[in-house]
Each structure stands twice: as C-alpha cells, then as structure tokens.
Design a protein around this motif. Structure first.
Motif, mmCIF file in Angstrom:
data_model
loop_
_atom_site.group_PDB
_atom_site.id
_atom_site.type_symbol
_atom_site.label_atom_id
_atom_site.label_comp_id
_atom_site.label_asym_id
_atom_site.label_seq_id
_atom_site.Cartn_x
_atom_site.Cartn_y
_atom_site.Cartn_z
ATOM 1 N N ALA A 160 0.844 -1.316 0.113
ATOM 2 C CA ALA A 160 0.102 0.174 0.060
ATOM 3 C C ALA A 160 1.033 1.011 0.191
ATOM 4 N N ILE A 161 1.885 1.278 0.977
ATOM 5 C CA ILE A 161 2.819 2.403 0.887
ATOM 6 C C ILE A 161 3.658 2.430 -0.302
ATOM 7 N N ASP A 162 3.731 1.526 -1.130
ATOM 8 C CA ASP A 162 4.615 1.693 -2.372
ATOM 9 C C ASP A 162 3.606 2.184 -3.530
ATOM 10 N N LEU A 163 2.487 1.662 -3.435
ATOM 11 C CA LEU A 163 1.481 2.336 -4.459
ATOM 12 C C LEU A 163 1.313 3.672 -4.509
ATOM 13 N N GLU A 164 1.045 4.155 -3.067
ATOM 14 C CA GLU A 164 0.956 5.518 -2.796
ATOM 15 C C GLU A 164 2.301 6.410 -3.288
ATOM 16 N N ALA A 165 3.524 5.794 -2.851
ATOM 17 C CA ALA A 165 4.559 6.399 -3.234
ATOM 18 C C ALA A 165 4.892 6.570 -4.826
ATOM 19 N N ARG A 166 4.003 5.601 -5.487
ATOM 20 C CA ARG A 166 4.351 5.760 -7.043
ATOM 21 C C ARG A 166 3.265 6.627 -7.784
ATOM 22 N N GLY A 196 -6.187 -11.051 6.812
ATOM 23 C CA GLY A 196 -7.577 -10.877 6.708
ATOM 24 C C GLY A 196 -7.860 -9.386 6.645
ATOM 25 N N ILE A 197 -9.178 -9.106 6.071
ATOM 26 C CA ILE A 197 -9.324 -7.406 5.849
ATOM 27 C C ILE A 197 -9.517 -6.952 7.300
ATOM 28 N N MET A 198 -9.823 -7.626 8.360
ATOM 29 C CA MET A 198 -10.305 -7.088 9.742
ATOM 30 C C MET A 198 -8.772 -6.525 10.114
ATOM 31 N N ALA A 199 -7.568 -7.018 9.817
ATOM 32 C CA ALA A 199 -6.406 -6.454 10.339
ATOM 33 C C ALA A 199 -5.760 -5.775 9.227
ATOM 34 N N LEU A 200 -6.067 -5.948 8.124
ATOM 35 C CA LEU A 200 -5.218 -5.131 6.919
ATOM 36 C C LEU A 200 -5.746 -3.893 6.649
ATOM 37 N N VAL A 201 -7.159 -3.549 6.638
ATOM 38 C CA VAL A 201 -7.755 -2.374 6.220
ATOM 39 C C VAL A 201 -7.286 -1.211 7.157
ATOM 40 N N PRO A 202 -7.489 -1.544 8.767
ATOM 41 C CA PRO A 202 -7.262 -0.257 9.404
ATOM 42 C C PRO A 202 -5.527 0.017 9.348
ATOM 43 N N GLN A 203 -4.731 -0.936 9.357
ATOM 44 C CA GLN A 203 -3.381 -0.711 9.067
ATOM 45 C C GLN A 203 -2.870 -0.060 7.807
ATOM 46 N N VAL A 204 -3.680 -0.339 6.795
ATOM 47 C CA VAL A 204 -3.356 0.341 5.345
ATOM 48 C C VAL A 204 -3.979 1.854 5.608
ATOM 49 N N ALA A 205 -5.380 1.880 6.309
ATOM 50 C CA ALA A 205 -5.924 3.263 6.400
ATOM 51 C C ALA A 205 -4.897 3.975 7.279
ATOM 52 N N ASP A 206 -4.084 3.608 8.066
ATOM 53 C CA ASP A 206 -3.167 4.492 8.817
ATOM 54 C C ASP A 206 -1.833 4.863 8.169
ATOM 55 N N ALA A 207 -1.697 3.917 7.148
ATOM 56 C CA ALA A 207 -0.325 4.078 6.676
ATOM 57 C C ALA A 207 -0.514 4.827 5.455
ATOM 58 N N VAL A 208 -1.573 5.223 4.812
ATOM 59 C CA VAL A 208 -1.368 5.942 3.557
ATOM 60 C C VAL A 208 -2.480 6.879 3.508
ATOM 61 N N HIS A 209 -2.229 7.991 2.675
ATOM 62 C CA HIS A 209 -3.220 9.145 2.717
ATOM 63 C C HIS A 209 -4.757 8.852 1.859
ATOM 64 N N VAL A 210 -4.144 8.231 0.768
ATOM 65 C CA VAL A 210 -5.235 7.950 -0.245
ATOM 66 C C VAL A 210 -6.160 7.179 0.207
ATOM 67 N N PRO A 211 -7.369 7.136 -0.685
ATOM 68 C CA PRO A 211 -8.955 6.248 -0.213
ATOM 69 C C PRO A 211 -8.417 4.912 -0.261
ATOM 70 N N VAL A 212 -8.681 4.149 0.361
ATOM 71 C CA VAL A 212 -8.641 2.557 0.908
ATOM 72 C C VAL A 212 -9.866 1.905 0.381
ATOM 73 N N VAL A 213 -9.720 1.022 -0.551
ATOM 74 C CA VAL A 213 -11.051 0.240 -0.842
ATOM 75 C C VAL A 213 -11.012 -1.214 -0.379
ATOM 76 N N ALA A 214 -11.773 -1.737 0.410
ATOM 77 C CA ALA A 214 -11.773 -3.040 0.943
ATOM 78 C C ALA A 214 -12.173 -4.222 0.147
ATOM 79 N N ALA A 215 -11.446 -5.075 -0.161
ATOM 80 C CA ALA A 215 -11.822 -6.358 -0.870
ATOM 81 C C ALA A 215 -11.558 -7.524 -0.149
ATOM 82 N N GLY A 216 -12.629 -8.434 -0.143
ATOM 83 C CA GLY A 216 -12.472 -9.769 0.163
ATOM 84 C C GLY A 216 -13.466 -10.076 1.284
ATOM 85 N N GLY A 217 -14.336 -11.036 0.943
ATOM 86 C CA GLY A 217 -15.336 -11.745 1.861
ATOM 87 C C GLY A 217 -16.711 -10.631 2.303
#
Ligand SMILES: Cc1cc2nc3c(=O)[nH]c(=O)nc-3n(C[C@H](O)[C@H](O)[C@H](O)COP(=O)(O)O)c2cc1C
Length: 359
Positions: A160-166, A196-217
């Motif tokens: 996620a950080i890599d994508l935002e940086a690019r 799992g998205i329960m763990a991934l989404v909040p960490q990604v949301a904390d790590a990047v400034h761009v919008p986060v789209v949740a996918a999975g289940g």
C-alpha cells in the motif's frame, strides 16, 4: 464519514464490482453495476487488445456512467516452462475423461500487457485498476495523462505504501478472504501476505493518505458496514456478483458457489501457477503435489486452459477454477440491482446516496 470518494469518481455509492477476469469479464455485468449507482470494473486481463476495445465499446453502449478496467501487470518477457512436461503428464487422465487431446503447452501463453495498455489509453477509460504489480512510471504518466483515476492492489501494508509513493490514486486492500488471484507483488512470500481485511484495512488506512478500498469476503450489508468501520472509503465486491442474473458465468460455476461445497475454499497454484482462492474441487485435491512444482504463472494457466474450457462446455465443475472468496455461501441468485440495494444498506447515511442511481 463523507461520500467525497464517490463524488470524485462521479458515482452515487462507493460500491465497486471487483474486477474479475475470465468468465465474468463481460459488459452487461459491468454496466449493470454502474447503472445501479456503483462502479463496474472489467477484469480485462485475459482479453486481447481488440476484444478489450470491443468490450469497452459495449459497456459504453449499455451505460453512460463511469466504469473501470483492470489488468494484470505482466511485463513481456521470457517465461519459464520448467515443470510443464511433468504436469502435463499428470493431467493426461483428466483430458482423457473429458475426451479431449492430451495436454500440451500452447505457444500463446498470455495477452501482451503493453498492447492491452495501449488499448486502455486509446479508449480513455475513467478508472484503471491493476494487480500483480505496478505499471512503470511512464505507463502511470500516460494513464494519468489520458485522464484515468488509478487504483492498485495491495495485500500488505508495504505494498500500500509503495502504491501511494508511486502516485496511485487509491489502494485496494485485498484481504486473505478474497476470491481469485492474490495481488501480492513485493515479496515471494505469499503466505506472509495472507492478511484478513479485519487486520489489513485499518493498518493500510493508517499508513496511506489515499482512499482505501476493502476487498475480500464482503457480500452483504454487514460486510460493508464492517469495512467502513475499519477505515475503508469504498468496498470492492467480487464473488457475490458472480451468481447475479446479469453475471455471464456458467450454471456449473453458479451452482458450485451457492451449494454447500462453497463453505470450503482454498488457495491454490495448480490452476494458474499463481496463488488464487477458489472452491475446493477434485482438480485442486488430486493435483495437490503440484502446489509447489507447478510452473509459474502464466505457464500453468496456459497449460490448464483446454481442460478448463472443455470442463465449462461439459458442465464439469471438478475441473474448473472456481475462484471464490470465503463469503461465497452468502451469494444469492438475484439481480445486480437487488445485491446493490443490499450492499447500499450497509453504508452510513452520510455516505449513501438518497436513492439508488440518484446522481
Ligand atoms: C472470478 C474472480 C476473478 C478475479 N479476477 C481478478 C482480476 O482479473 N483482477 C484483479 O485485480 N482481481 C481479480 N480478482 C479479485 C477480485 O478483484 C477481488 O479482490 C475479490 O473478488 C474480492 O473478494 P470476494 O470475491 O470475496 O468479494 C478476481 C476474483 C474472482 C472471484
């Protein structure tokens, strides 16, 4: 919460049809989701540039609303066929059962990604999303120059950080629950990227400034509510759309998704050479010894193509790659509008458009 992200994409509700290459990659499903106020995204990875342009034209004939196109980032290069002969020998019995010629590696392994990108640029699509990697800086510039909003797939916080940086405009956080291929690209450690998205989404949301789209289940209002509570700005729903009336997938596939067997999914390399989640079936079980030995994507994908095609024609789900997420049993045989309405109910009123298709 606000619906700023949906407004930016000029859609009513921040609910996306997850890109799904293969049987589901057809214009009517994509257009139906966009027409219902969400964002339909075409999984164009297996489409030739000509077919891609024709499908985009068909989507445009069916909807005047925004939609997206998704590709696999696969820079052209030499593919390693090691292990293909051994795998072909093991698959011979399935070809015999299906009454088709013995398996052989075709010369056409995959579509040319750079030619697909040219088609996307030519068609000037509103949204472009991708998985398996990140386009080069020059391709990113060209897509942005053509006016596309860019979304990349991340299965880890580092990605996620890599994508935002690019310079990517939004990150799709693909949880371990998700159906289909894993988007993992920064590391070969696919197991380590099963978050799992329960763990991934909040960490990604904390790590990047761009919008986060949740996918999975995510398959109903409860999943949507949870994803937004975790910090998502939109949801991307795949499997639950496969059983809709507008989805073009075969009856054998739909039956496998709604039947009791869909409670058991697994991540496998034996269909394509790249880890992907699907309903467990005979091919997955019996070819288990090839989990590590199967040639890398796209070689195995090309090697199993004839078998999968014949299985589709003959309604033999035991030989199909039944890609599906862990929430597959929540899938129902209903219309896109009905599923969209169900998902919309999970949106906070501050995010939800007043009525479906209201914009
Ligand atoms: C049949 C199928 C095909 C898929 N193909 C693609 C694809 O071409 N590109 C992509 O980025 N993701 C692909 N995915 C992953 C989805 O975009 C998304 O991450 C996933 O469907 C979300 O999980 P869910 O199926 O539980 O809703 C695919 C998923 C499925 C089920």
């Amino acid at each position: 919460m606000s619906n700023a992200f949906a407004r930016r994409l000029q859609i009513d509700n921040p609910i996306f049809l997850a890109p799904m290459a293969g049987e589901a990659a057809k214009a009517p499903l994509v257009a139906a989701v966009s027409n219902a106020g969400g964002l339909g995204v075409l999984g164009a990875g297996y489409l030739s540039p000509e077919k891609l342009l024709a499908t985009i034209a068909e989507i445009r004939s069916l909807t005047s609303r925004p939609f997206g196109v998704n590709l696999f980032v696969m820079e052209p290069g030499v593919r390693d066929p090691r292990g293909a002969d051994e795998m072909a020998r093991a698959m011979a019995r399935y070809h015999a059962e299906l009454g088709i010629e013995a398996p052989a590696l075709p010369s056409h392994l995959e579509e040319n990604y750079l030619q697909q990108i040219d088609a996307v640029l030519q068609a000037k699509v509103p949204v472009f999303s991708f998985t398996f990697g990140v386009p080069s800086a020059s391709v990113i510039d060209a897509l942005k120059g053509a006016g596309a909003f860019l979304m990349g797939t991340a299965t880890t916080v580092d990605e996620a950080i890599d994508l935002e940086a690019r310079g990517i405009d939004a990150v799709v956080a693909q949880g371990a629950e998700a159906g289909g291929h894993r988007g993992t690209y920064l590391s070969e450690d696919f197991n380590g990227a099963m978050i799992g998205i329960m763990a991934l989404v909040p960490q990604v949301a904390d790590a990047v400034h761009v919008p986060v789209v949740a996918a999975g289940g995510i398959a109903d209002r409860r999943g949507v509510r949870a994803a937004f509570a975790l910090g998502a700005s939109a949801v991307s729903v795949g499997t639950a759309f496969l059983t809709t009336i507008e989805s073009g997938v075969s009856d054998a596939y739909k039956l496998a998704l709604t039947g009791p067997g869909s409670r058991k999914t697994g991540v496998t390399r034996v269909f394509s050479g790249r880890p992907a989640r699907g309903v467990r079936n005979r091919f997955m079980e019996e070819m288990h010894e090839f989990e590590s030995a199967a040639p890398m994507y796209p070689v195995t994908n090309a090697l199993t193509r004839d078998m999968r095609r014949a299985a589709g024609q003959q309604g033999r789900a035991e030989f199909l790659s039944l890609w599906a997420g862990q929430a597959a049993p929540l899938s129902r045989n209903w219309s896109v509008a009905q599923l969209m309405e169900e998902l919309r109910e999970g949106l906070d009123p501050s995010v939800r458009a007043s009525s479906p298709g209201a914009a």
